[in-house]
Each structure stands twice: as C-alpha cells, then as structure tokens.
Design an enzyme around this catalytic site. Structure first.
Site, PDB file in Angstrom:
ATOM      1  N   ARG A 182      74.792 -14.416  36.497  1.00 34.25           N
ATOM      2  CA  ARG A 182      73.628 -14.684  37.460  1.00 34.25           C
ATOM      3  C   ARG A 182      73.620 -15.567  38.183  1.00 34.25           C
ATOM      4  NH1 ARG A 182      68.358 -13.639  33.558  1.00 34.25           N
ATOM      5  NH2 ARG A 182      69.941 -14.472  32.137  1.00 34.25           N
ATOM      6  N   ASP A 205      76.888 -14.443  31.308  1.00 30.50           N
ATOM      7  CA  ASP A 205      76.049 -14.501  32.092  1.00 30.50           C
ATOM      8  C   ASP A 205      76.338 -14.779  33.555  1.00 30.50           C
ATOM      9  OD1 ASP A 205      73.384 -14.879  33.675  1.00 30.50           O
ATOM     10  OD2 ASP A 205      72.466 -15.815  31.979  1.00 30.50           O
TER      11      ASP A 205
HETATM   12  N1  GTP Z   1      75.225  -7.561  30.255  1.00 26.77           N
HETATM   13  C1  GTP Z   1      74.011  -7.421  29.596  1.00 26.77           C
HETATM   14  N2  GTP Z   1      72.677  -7.610  30.038  1.00 26.77           N
HETATM   15  C2  GTP Z   1      71.453  -7.501  29.674  1.00 26.77           C
HETATM   16  C3  GTP Z   1      71.580  -7.031  28.316  1.00 26.77           C
HETATM   17  N3  GTP Z   1      70.187  -6.992  27.712  1.00 26.77           N
HETATM   18  C4  GTP Z   1      69.519  -7.390  28.735  1.00 26.77           C
HETATM   19  N4  GTP Z   1      70.375  -7.663  29.966  1.00 26.77           N
HETATM   20  C5  GTP Z   1      69.898  -8.060  31.476  1.00 26.77           C
HETATM   21  O1  GTP Z   1      69.626  -9.503  31.073  1.00 26.77           O
HETATM   22  C6  GTP Z   1      68.689  -9.692  32.146  1.00 26.77           C
HETATM   23  C7  GTP Z   1      67.556 -10.688  31.287  1.00 26.77           C
HETATM   24  O2  GTP Z   1      67.956 -11.730  30.650  1.00 26.77           O
HETATM   25  P1  GTP Z   1      67.868 -12.169  29.308  1.00 26.77           P
HETATM   26  O3  GTP Z   1      68.908 -12.920  28.723  1.00 26.77           O
HETATM   27  O4  GTP Z   1      67.112 -10.906  28.531  1.00 26.77           O
HETATM   28  O5  GTP Z   1      66.703 -13.424  29.586  1.00 26.77           O
HETATM   29  P2  GTP Z   1      66.498 -14.459  30.555  1.00 26.77           P
HETATM   30  O6  GTP Z   1      66.098 -13.938  32.035  1.00 26.77           O
HETATM   31  O7  GTP Z   1      67.831 -15.142  30.710  1.00 26.77           O
HETATM   32  O8  GTP Z   1      65.438 -15.686  30.090  1.00 26.77           O
HETATM   33  P3  GTP Z   1      64.121 -15.447  30.071  1.00 26.77           P
HETATM   34  O9  GTP Z   1      63.430 -16.014  31.273  1.00 26.77           O
HETATM   35  O10 GTP Z   1      63.511 -15.989  28.664  1.00 26.77           O
HETATM   36  O11 GTP Z   1      63.611 -13.981  29.768  1.00 26.77           O
HETATM   37  C8  GTP Z   1      68.358  -8.689  32.960  1.00 26.77           C
HETATM   38  O12 GTP Z   1      69.109  -8.571  34.105  1.00 26.77           O
HETATM   39  C9  GTP Z   1      68.887  -7.554  31.792  1.00 26.77           C
HETATM   40  O13 GTP Z   1      69.207  -6.236  32.698  1.00 26.77           O
HETATM   41  C10 GTP Z   1      72.766  -6.916  27.439  1.00 26.77           C
HETATM   42  O14 GTP Z   1      72.989  -6.449  26.446  1.00 26.77           O
HETATM   43  N5  GTP Z   1      74.038  -6.855  28.288  1.00 26.77           N
END
Ligand code: GTP
Ligand code: ZN
Length: 218
Positions: free
Chosen positions: A128, A126
């Site tokens: 971000r 992650d």
């Molecule tokens: N690298 C990668 N990114 C993903 C994947 N699936 C979704 N994403 C990205 O993950 C992000 C969303 O994160 P999530 O882990 O689904 O959820 P979160 O934001 O951490 O947590 P919540 O607030 O509970 O939704 C978005 O930017 C999506 O584009 C994947 O398989 N690989």
C-alpha cells in the site's frame, strides 16, 4: 500526487449521517472516498480512520480478518464524537487486489500465514501507499488527525506526507476463532501495536444504531 475531487453527497448510515466526498486518482484510475461528520475544518485535530478496502470483510461479512469490525467501530466512534473523518482507500488486499488476495487466501487455507502467502505470490507483505491521503484531507479542511489504527507504518506514512498525527488511537475489535492467527501474524510479523488480550470479541460486536436520525452535516 494529486487527486481530483469529483462530488459530495449525504450518506446516511446506521450510526449517523455522514457527508461523502468522492475523489479520482488519475495515476491509478482508482476512486477513493472520504466520509466526514461535523465541522472538521476548525483546526482542532480530527478523529480519523484511514481504512484500506477489504471487500470480503467490509461487505461480505468475512471473519478471516478484522477489517469489517474496524470499519463499523470507526464510524460508530466518529458518530459518538459528532465529528471525524474516514478515508476509504481502494487498495484491496494490502495493495495486491482482490483476485490476488483470493489466491493468497487459498495458500493460507493450505497453511501459509498472511505474509508468507503474499511472498509466495511474488508480492511484498504490504504494497500500500498513502500519498492520496493528504490531498483528500486538505480538500475537506483537515490538516491534523487523531488516527485510529494499530499500524505504526500508517502513522509514519501519513506524517511523511504532511498530515500531522497528534495521537494514535488503538482500534482492537472483532477477534474470533477465524482471525486469531491472522491477528497474531499482524502483531508478530507486520509490527502492529496490538494487545491480543485487549480485543473486543466478534460475538460482542453489533451494529449500534447510535443516532440514526441525526444529521451532522455542517
Ligand atoms: N494480501 C492480503 N491482504 C489482506 C489479508 N487480510 C486482509 N487484507 C487486506 O489488508 C488490508 C487491511 O490491512 P490490515 O493489515 O488488516 O490493517 P492495517 O490497515 O494495516 O492496520 P489498522 O489501521 O490497524 O487496521 C485491507 O486492504 C485488506 O483487504 C490477507 O490475508 N492478505
Ligand atoms: Zn479484511
């Protein structure tokens, strides 16, 4: 970090009329958006969602993840309260970008899970960061939130950057046969607080036209 406010406008949606605020992030060149409804500057904690961009889920109806379902659910809940804010952050693919996410999906098609795929490509699970949230929220008068998320790192990051999180509100929706493994990995490896039996199924999710004609612009 500072973000530059550019402009605001009305944004009618199937759930109600939001105000859209556009910001520019000078460090990354990314554009971020806040959608607000009602009087969010009264000091009362505001129902909030910090949503990371997912073109595939949010715009292209992908069922591989839960993003699009969470986006709809968050807007619906805000409209039901008549007050709230959604930050839409341009950090696609957990920060690795759209094309790398497609590379990661390709590896997942061959059996990797979402974390392994990122790592095989040389990225962290992650990537971000959330420094833009506090100045975006401050601009619209929000200092304290009830945050809709299952991600404990998001709660911590916002608190670290000066946004008071008075409550974490679970947002479990959109489970379907294509994302069961993904959700299990989020719970197991990424530490998301999820009760996999407590999800709304994707088949039960529909655009609920709560209050299409009502304008909550303060
Ligand atoms: N690298 C990668 N990114 C993903 C994947 N699936 C979704 N994403 C990205 O993950 C992000 C969303 O994160 P999530 O882990 O689904 O959820 P979160 O934001 O951490 O947590 P919540 O607030 O509970 O939704 C978005 O930017 C999506 O584009 C994947 O398989 N690989
Ligand atoms: Zn997604």
């Amino acid at each position: 970090m500072s973000v530059k406010f550019i402009a605001s406008s009305r944004l009618p949606t199937p759930w109600g009329v939001f105000t859209m605020h556009g910001f520019e992030d000078p460090e990354t060149g990314k554009d971020h958006v806040a959608l607000s409804m009602g009087d969010v500057s009264s000091g009362e904690p505001v129902l909030a969602r910090v949503h990371s961009e997912c073109l595939t889920g949010d715009a292209l109806f992908s069922m591989r993840c839960d993003c699009g379902y969470q986006l709809q659910e968050a807007l619906k809940r805000i409209a039901e309260e008549g007050r709230g804010v959604l930050l839409y952050l341009r950090q696609e693919g957990r920060g690795i970008g759209l094309l790398n996410k497609i590379r990661a999906y390709h590896l997942q098609d061959a059996g990797a899970d979402t974390v392994e795929a990122n790592e095989k490509l040389g990225f962290g699970a992650d990537m971000r960061e959330y420094t833009m949230c506090q100045p975006m929220l401050k601009h619209i008068g929000v200092t304290s939130v009830r945050l809709m998320t299952n991600n404990p790192r998001k709660v911590k990051a916002l608190s670290n950057y000066g946004v008071q999180v008075t409550e974490r509100v679970a947002i479990q929706t959109g489970m379907n046969p294509h994302n069961e493994g993904y959700l299990a990995t989020k719970a197991g490896k990424l530490g998301h607080m999820m009760d996999l039996d407590g999800f709304t199924q994707a088949a039960d999710v529909d655009i609920n036209r709560t209050r299409p004609d009502e304008d909550n612009t303060p």
